[in-house]
Design an enzyme around this catalytic site. Sequence first.
Site, PDB file in Angstrom:
ATOM      1  N   LYS A  67       0.866  -1.203  -0.106  1.00  0.00           N
ATOM      2  CA  LYS A  67       0.137   0.066  -0.131  1.00  0.00           C
ATOM      3  C   LYS A  67       0.795   1.281   0.045  1.00  0.00           C
ATOM      4  O   LYS A  67       0.844   2.195  -0.822  1.00  0.00           O
ATOM      5  CB  LYS A  67      -0.822   0.064   1.319  1.00  0.00           C
ATOM      6  CG  LYS A  67      -1.653   1.169   1.386  1.00  0.00           C
ATOM      7  CD  LYS A  67      -2.919   0.928   2.642  1.00  0.00           C
ATOM      8  CE  LYS A  67      -3.353   2.348   2.792  1.00  0.00           C
ATOM      9  NZ  LYS A  67      -4.217   2.455   3.749  1.00  0.00           N
TER      10      LYS A  67
ATOM     11  N   GLU B 253      10.746  -4.518   4.526  1.00  0.00           N
ATOM     12  CA  GLU B 253      10.782  -5.978   4.153  1.00  0.00           C
ATOM     13  C   GLU B 253      10.314  -6.227   2.553  1.00  0.00           C
ATOM     14  O   GLU B 253      11.017  -6.844   1.746  1.00  0.00           O
ATOM     15  CB  GLU B 253       9.768  -6.831   4.984  1.00  0.00           C
ATOM     16  CG  GLU B 253      10.100  -7.228   6.329  1.00  0.00           C
ATOM     17  CD  GLU B 253       9.251  -5.852   7.158  1.00  0.00           C
ATOM     18  OE1 GLU B 253       9.051  -4.753   6.630  1.00  0.00           O
ATOM     19  OE2 GLU B 253       9.078  -6.179   8.554  1.00  0.00           O
TER      20      GLU B 253
ATOM     21  N   GLY C 255      -4.712  -1.958   4.776  1.00  0.00           N
ATOM     22  CA  GLY C 255      -4.008  -2.810   4.335  1.00  0.00           C
ATOM     23  C   GLY C 255      -4.518  -4.267   4.655  1.00  0.00           C
ATOM     24  O   GLY C 255      -4.722  -5.154   3.625  1.00  0.00           O
ATOM     25  N   ARG C 256      -5.061  -4.570   5.682  1.00  0.00           N
ATOM     26  CA  ARG C 256      -5.791  -5.599   6.257  1.00  0.00           C
ATOM     27  C   ARG C 256      -7.006  -5.975   5.511  1.00  0.00           C
ATOM     28  O   ARG C 256      -7.718  -7.086   5.928  1.00  0.00           O
ATOM     29  CB  ARG C 256      -5.587  -6.033   7.485  1.00  0.00           C
ATOM     30  CG  ARG C 256      -6.231  -5.111   8.587  1.00  0.00           C
ATOM     31  CD  ARG C 256      -5.910  -5.040   9.912  1.00  0.00           C
ATOM     32  NE  ARG C 256      -6.460  -3.984  10.698  1.00  0.00           N
ATOM     33  CZ  ARG C 256      -5.629  -2.795  10.925  1.00  0.00           C
ATOM     34  NH1 ARG C 256      -4.543  -2.514  10.187  1.00  0.00           N
ATOM     35  NH2 ARG C 256      -6.195  -1.705  11.569  1.00  0.00           N
TER      36      ARG C 256
ATOM     37  N   GLU D 297      -4.647  -6.852  14.586  1.00  0.00           N
ATOM     38  CA  GLU D 297      -4.307  -5.470  14.341  1.00  0.00           C
ATOM     39  C   GLU D 297      -5.434  -4.345  14.503  1.00  0.00           C
ATOM     40  O   GLU D 297      -5.022  -3.397  14.646  1.00  0.00           O
ATOM     41  CB  GLU D 297      -3.595  -5.604  12.853  1.00  0.00           C
ATOM     42  CG  GLU D 297      -2.612  -4.258  12.563  1.00  0.00           C
ATOM     43  CD  GLU D 297      -1.788  -4.543  11.293  1.00  0.00           C
ATOM     44  OE1 GLU D 297      -0.621  -4.691  11.657  1.00  0.00           O
ATOM     45  OE2 GLU D 297      -2.428  -4.274  10.087  1.00  0.00           O
TER      46      GLU D 297
ATOM     47  N   HIS E  62      -4.738 -33.299  17.225  1.00  0.00           N
ATOM     48  CA  HIS E  62      -3.586 -34.325  17.557  1.00  0.00           C
ATOM     49  C   HIS E  62      -2.271 -33.333  17.839  1.00  0.00           C
ATOM     50  O   HIS E  62      -1.092 -33.907  17.922  1.00  0.00           O
ATOM     51  CB  HIS E  62      -3.280 -35.275  16.489  1.00  0.00           C
ATOM     52  CG  HIS E  62      -4.043 -36.103  15.886  1.00  0.00           C
ATOM     53  ND1 HIS E  62      -4.311 -37.392  16.515  1.00  0.00           N
ATOM     54  CD2 HIS E  62      -5.151 -35.898  15.184  1.00  0.00           C
ATOM     55  CE1 HIS E  62      -5.516 -37.970  16.022  1.00  0.00           C
ATOM     56  NE2 HIS E  62      -5.745 -36.976  15.161  1.00  0.00           N
TER      57      HIS E  62
ATOM     58  N   LYS F 262       9.374  -0.753  14.431  1.00  0.00           N
ATOM     59  CA  LYS F 262       9.814  -0.343  12.921  1.00  0.00           C
ATOM     60  C   LYS F 262      10.858   0.522  13.165  1.00  0.00           C
ATOM     61  O   LYS F 262      11.926   0.633  12.436  1.00  0.00           O
ATOM     62  CB  LYS F 262       8.820   0.306  12.024  1.00  0.00           C
ATOM     63  CG  LYS F 262       7.923  -0.698  11.402  1.00  0.00           C
ATOM     64  CD  LYS F 262       6.902  -0.021  10.538  1.00  0.00           C
ATOM     65  CE  LYS F 262       5.820  -0.821  10.264  1.00  0.00           C
ATOM     66  NZ  LYS F 262       4.591  -0.220   9.239  1.00  0.00           N
TER      67      LYS F 262
END
Length: 532
Positions: A194, A200, A252-253, A338, A369, A497
Amino acid sequence: MWNELKTHHNTVADRRFETLVDASRARDFSAQAGDMLFDYAKTNIDATGRALLVKLLDDAGVADKRDAMFAGAPINETEGRAVLHTALRNLDGGPITVDGADVMPEILSTLDRMSEFATSVRDGSFAGQGGKITDVINIGIGGSDLGPAMAVKALAPYHDGPRCHFVSNVDPADIAGVLRQCDPATTLVIVASKTFTTIETMTNARTAQAWMGQSVTDTGAQFAALSTAEDKTAAFGIDPSRVFGFEDWVGGRYSMWGPIGLSLMIAVGGDAFRAFLRGGQAMDVHFKSAAWDENVPALLALVGIWHNQICGYSTRSVLPYDNLLSRLPAYLQQLEMESNGKGVSMDGADLDVNSGPVVWGEPGTNGQHAFYQLIHQGTRVIPCEFLVAARGHEDDLHHQHQLLVANCLAQSEALMRGRDLDEARGKVADKFEGAELERQAKHRVFPGNRPSVTIAYPQLDPFMLGQIIALYEHRVFVEGVVLGINSYDQWGVELGKELATALQPVVEGTQGTDGKDGSTAALVSFLQKNGV
Ligand code: F6P
């Protein structure tokens, strides 16, 4: 209202809710949105509790805030932005106005451009230097990764386009593992960000550029970008014809419905992608029109509030008995944590109830399990959310699907019923006696009375996936409004950050550890001695 709810909870907390669950409760404590059934009968919420919970919605003005969100009002108050991911799936809805301008023409034209590009990649009319695109690499992180990565997995039975890979982590192992599988001459790299500044993503994008440049002369020709920052995509060298933009009112999400969904569209095609959007839109219509006690997103939110803020169960486990949804828990971790991991309300006051819950999970039956032991017999109550399809996509293996469904239903039943000491004794009475019988039986007791909800649907197709994702988005919205927080900012990611940027030269050794705390300095020193 919180106090009334807490008082009500105190009066019913010791009750075994199993005693409430008859056929009429199954009807009264469930709701349907289209083909999706939401069952919350296996909780301790009764008619009084539900009425009090619904009152929370009215007290918080959820209906007005919902309408304000859909209408494009700036409900993201700390950033002064509208929250309009719903506009991205408003395929046949009317105009939506932000700052006096209708945003729909731009959204629909970008969708058409995405469709044209996706089709050209799929049919080979857009090709790499070595021919038809065989692999697509989406480089993005957080909301620019989790949505499309989850959805490409979820819609695997509909995937008939090129292979799709997702690189998110700055850990070089991530991108190296993907690049090893691809031929640069037939790979399309999509840089999804965005902001187009996330360290990253930009680091991985440059690594991909260098990799591509080793064997392709015009590397930029095999890159596309998904971003709100078109000046930055141009500076990176990506031709505007392959840049798909969106506005800052898409969080963003919440962004997989628009350009960030390009990899999904290339995987499954434009028609399936539109079916996904239509599923989301159908959930929007339901959310806007159903009465609260029939409104699936609102009810899912109220169950969440009951368990977290009233009962004090601070985690919830999302357990898809649908392997296609194996990435749904990871996706929901960002969406929910978030969005609602905030300790301060919209007006700056500290929250006096729990913030949003810790969300985690794995697909059934794998979790059974692994960690279900703790869910069944641990000391904490962990509300569970099961998702299950009536049908899979493997018609020849339908018996396996039936076994999967039986497991799903067995888990919610076991969590509710438990097993008391008498029954546990009966299980081992032929093997032990006396004090040893008591001791052995105790280990086989299940407390039960542990709540769960189940979301059931006919089959996971693109439309249903859209419904499921929009359901969770609206659940987050409702929980956020009731808590009085802003679900649409994420200031809590900033400090890490900033410190990472400051620590980079320290780790590289060009700056000393002066001013760092003793623990951080010692860790830097250990890692440096070991070759960082
Ligand atoms: O740091 C958190 C975050 O801003 C998320 O909200 C977002 O989804 C992610 O980083 C990636 O951001 P971008 O799409 O701008 O690269």
